[in-house]
Design an enzyme around this catalytic site. Structure first.
Site, PDB file in Angstrom:
ATOM      1  N   ALA A 127      10.369   7.251  -1.152  1.00 52.56           N
ATOM      2  CA  ALA A 127      10.590   8.422  -0.611  1.00 52.56           C
ATOM      3  C   ALA A 127       9.795   9.102  -0.503  1.00 52.56           C
ATOM      4  O   ALA A 127       9.120  10.062  -0.921  1.00 52.56           O
ATOM      5  CB  ALA A 127      11.838   9.165  -0.604  1.00 52.56           C
ATOM      6  N   SER A 180       0.002  -3.105  -1.898  1.00 50.86           N
ATOM      7  CA  SER A 180       1.987  -2.847  -1.352  1.00 50.86           C
ATOM      8  C   SER A 180       2.135  -4.864  -1.438  1.00 50.86           C
ATOM      9  O   SER A 180       1.576  -5.329  -1.493  1.00 50.86           O
ATOM     10  CB  SER A 180       2.092  -2.586   0.563  1.00 50.86           C
ATOM     11  OG  SER A 180       3.414  -3.133   0.114  1.00 50.86           O
ATOM     12  N   TYR A 229      -0.286  -3.638   8.867  1.00 52.33           N
ATOM     13  CA  TYR A 229       0.042  -2.444   7.850  1.00 52.33           C
ATOM     14  C   TYR A 229      -0.321  -3.542   7.003  1.00 52.33           C
ATOM     15  O   TYR A 229      -0.958  -3.899   5.836  1.00 52.33           O
ATOM     16  CB  TYR A 229       0.999  -2.218   7.210  1.00 52.33           C
ATOM     17  CG  TYR A 229       2.136  -1.785   5.897  1.00 52.33           C
ATOM     18  CD1 TYR A 229       0.660  -0.730   5.449  1.00 52.33           C
ATOM     19  CD2 TYR A 229       2.077  -2.198   5.159  1.00 52.33           C
ATOM     20  CE1 TYR A 229       0.824   0.050   4.137  1.00 52.33           C
ATOM     21  CE2 TYR A 229       2.819  -1.341   3.894  1.00 52.33           C
ATOM     22  CZ  TYR A 229       1.684  -0.798   3.652  1.00 52.33           C
ATOM     23  OH  TYR A 229       1.991   0.907   2.271  1.00 52.33           O
TER      24      TYR A 229
HETATM   25  N1  LIG Z   1       5.658   4.276   0.725  1.00 53.89           N
HETATM   26  C1  LIG Z   1       6.024   3.717   0.302  1.00 53.89           C
HETATM   27  O1  LIG Z   1       6.889   3.250   0.257  1.00 53.89           O
HETATM   28  C2  LIG Z   1       5.278   3.263   0.336  1.00 53.89           C
HETATM   29  C3  LIG Z   1       5.547   1.436  -0.201  1.00 53.89           C
HETATM   30  C4  LIG Z   1       4.142   1.023  -1.495  1.00 53.89           C
HETATM   31  C5  LIG Z   1       2.911   1.761  -0.706  1.00 53.89           C
HETATM   32  N2  LIG Z   1       2.322   2.921  -0.589  1.00 53.89           N
HETATM   33  C6  LIG Z   1       1.165   3.028  -0.194  1.00 53.89           C
HETATM   34  O2  LIG Z   1       0.889   4.295  -1.477  1.00 53.89           O
HETATM   35  C7  LIG Z   1      -0.115   4.966  -0.537  1.00 53.89           C
HETATM   36  C8  LIG Z   1       0.780   6.630  -0.124  1.00 53.89           C
HETATM   37  O3  LIG Z   1       1.608   6.478   0.360  1.00 53.89           O
HETATM   38  P1  LIG Z   1       2.324   7.830   0.633  1.00 53.89           P
HETATM   39  O4  LIG Z   1       4.187   7.007   1.208  1.00 53.89           O
HETATM   40  O5  LIG Z   1       2.406   8.467  -0.302  1.00 53.89           O
HETATM   41  O6  LIG Z   1       2.196   8.698   2.571  1.00 53.89           O
HETATM   42  P2  LIG Z   1       2.267   9.450   2.608  1.00 53.89           P
HETATM   43  O7  LIG Z   1       3.127  10.431   2.147  1.00 53.89           O
HETATM   44  O8  LIG Z   1       1.715   9.240   4.290  1.00 53.89           O
HETATM   45  O9  LIG Z   1       0.624  10.716   2.192  1.00 53.89           O
HETATM   46  C9  LIG Z   1      -0.447   9.799   2.688  1.00 53.89           C
HETATM   47  C10 LIG Z   1      -1.500  10.610   2.369  1.00 53.89           C
HETATM   48  O10 LIG Z   1      -2.920   9.816   2.709  1.00 53.89           O
HETATM   49  C11 LIG Z   1      -4.239  10.851   3.408  1.00 53.89           C
HETATM   50  N3  LIG Z   1      -4.811  10.353   4.253  1.00 53.89           N
HETATM   51  C12 LIG Z   1      -4.816  10.305   5.422  1.00 53.89           C
HETATM   52  N4  LIG Z   1      -5.949   9.666   5.866  1.00 53.89           N
HETATM   53  C13 LIG Z   1      -6.610  10.038   5.608  1.00 53.89           C
HETATM   54  C14 LIG Z   1      -8.567   9.489   5.372  1.00 53.89           C
HETATM   55  N5  LIG Z   1      -9.461   9.735   6.347  1.00 53.89           N
HETATM   56  N6  LIG Z   1      -8.846  10.083   4.701  1.00 53.89           N
HETATM   57  C15 LIG Z   1      -7.919  10.626   2.965  1.00 53.89           C
HETATM   58  N7  LIG Z   1      -6.838  10.866   2.930  1.00 53.89           N
HETATM   59  C16 LIG Z   1      -5.824  10.383   4.396  1.00 53.89           C
HETATM   60  C17 LIG Z   1      -2.996  12.394   3.960  1.00 53.89           C
HETATM   61  O11 LIG Z   1      -3.533  13.396   4.022  1.00 53.89           O
HETATM   62  P3  LIG Z   1      -2.976  14.504   5.011  1.00 53.89           P
HETATM   63  O12 LIG Z   1      -2.015  14.907   3.999  1.00 53.89           O
HETATM   64  O13 LIG Z   1      -3.719  15.440   5.332  1.00 53.89           O
HETATM   65  O14 LIG Z   1      -2.440  13.458   6.209  1.00 53.89           O
HETATM   66  C18 LIG Z   1      -1.945  12.492   2.568  1.00 53.89           C
HETATM   67  O15 LIG Z   1      -2.253  12.285   1.602  1.00 53.89           O
HETATM   68  C19 LIG Z   1      -0.662   4.368   0.432  1.00 53.89           C
HETATM   69  O16 LIG Z   1      -1.532   4.054   0.230  1.00 53.89           O
HETATM   70  C20 LIG Z   1       0.633   3.676   0.999  1.00 53.89           C
HETATM   71  O17 LIG Z   1       0.316   2.889   1.218  1.00 53.89           O
HETATM   72  C21 LIG Z   1       3.685   3.524  -0.299  1.00 53.89           C
END
Ligand SMILES: NC(=O)c1ccc[n+]([C@@H]2O[C@H](COP(=O)([O-])OP(=O)(O)OC[C@H]3O[C@@H](n4cnc5c(N)ncnc54)[C@H](OP(=O)(O)O)[C@@H]3O)[C@@H](O)[C@H]2O)c1
Length: 247
Positions: free
Chosen positions: A201, A144, A167
């Site tokens: 989102a 990020s 974070y």
């Molecule tokens: N959304 C944003 O704006 C944003 C911006 C910058 C970077 N990111 C990064 O992008 C990545 C994905 O984010 P997202 O927004 O898609 O998050 P999300 O919708 O909350 O999805 C998170 C995913 O990680 C899985 N997870 C959680 N704990 C885990 C574990 N112990 N082992 C394996 N998988 C696990 C979750 O599985 P479950 O369904 O089982 O919980 C889910 O599939 C993250 O690294 C986040 O930091 C996101």
């Protein structure tokens, strides 16, 4: 191993049952890659894969909790047994707990580091022999820009006033892993890059003070691009869809 799996690239995406990870998994499959969808809960992953089966995408759920040694070992054994190599690893699973109530800052730090950093290194380390066996593999670490020291030092940066201590520390550490592994694995032909998907989102940003409008599909594009880079592609970089980001 079938003829098809010898020719098609094999990818593993962690945390791929929803959000940005799912969009990366679908996007890679649409590019002709065999995708192993890492999912903590196998039933969730099976249900998601069933939704996409009629689109003819080659996506298969695999139980994967990156905080659990046994789960990571089992995935590594499955890939060894059935494919003998791994061309693409996307370390996507991640959390941000800074705005979660009822947890101390120490609990937030420990849980965030355990998944975002230790989980990334555990999975990467376990899969190194399979990545090496692919010849020219690519590792993409989903980071990020919030972890960028360079951007945080810029008073005019859009997120200059945002402070998420646990974070941001975790994503700075992920970026450090990218630099380390890029150097360690250069002689083995394995590319290692960090990407920022942008403020998107997903469940992670639901209810945030600033609503996210970016779709997971948009967010996934830069990860897919770096996952599919060829032998001449970059390594040890950090980028978003607009180009290079400062560490
Ligand atoms: N959304 C944003 O704006 C944003 C911006 C910058 C970077 N990111 C990064 O992008 C990545 C994905 O984010 P997202 O927004 O898609 O998050 P999300 O919708 O909350 O999805 C998170 C995913 O990680 C899985 N997870 C959680 N704990 C885990 C574990 N112990 N082992 C394996 N998988 C696990 C979750 O599985 P479950 O369904 O089982 O919980 C889910 O599939 C993250 O690294 C986040 O930091 C996101």
């Amino acid at each position: 191993m079938s003829e098809t799996s010898k020719q098609k690239k094999i990818a593993l995406v962690s945390g791929a049952n929803r959000g940005i990870g799912l969009a990366i998994a679908i996007g890679l499959a649409q590019q002709g890659v065999t995708v192993l969808m890492g999912t903590r809960n196998l039933k969730n992953g099976e249900a998601v894969c069933a939704q996409h089966a009629q689109e003819g995408l080659d996506i298969r759920p695999v139980q994967l909790d990156t905080t659990d040694d046994a789960s990571v070992r089992a995935v590594s054994s499955l890939i060894q047994r059935e494919y003998g190599r791994l061309d693409i690893l996307v370390n996507n699973a991640g959390i941000g707990l800074d705005f979660v109530p009822d947890l101390s800052v120490v609990e937030k730090m420990e849980q965030t580091l355990m998944l975002n950093v230790t989980g990334t290194i555990r999975l990467t380390d376990a899969l190194l022999p399979l990545l090496e066996a692919a010849g020219h593999a690519s590792i993409v670490n989903v980071s990020s820009e919030l972890g960028s020291f360079g951007l945080r030092a810029d008073k005019n940066w859009i997120y200059a006033e945002l402070v998420m201590p646990t974070y941001q520390a975790s994503k700075a550490a992920v970026n450090s892993l990218t630099v380390s592994y890029a150097k360690l694995l250069a002689s083995k032909g394995i590319k290692v890059n960090s990407i920022c998907p942008g403020y998107t989102a997903t469940d992670a940003t639901k209810g945030a003070a600033m609503p996210a409008t970016r779709t997971p599909e948009q967010a996934a594009r830069v990860a897919i691009k770096l996952a599919l880079i060829g032998q001449d592609g970059p390594t040890g970089t950090f980028e978003n869809e607009d180009g290079q980001l400062p560490w």
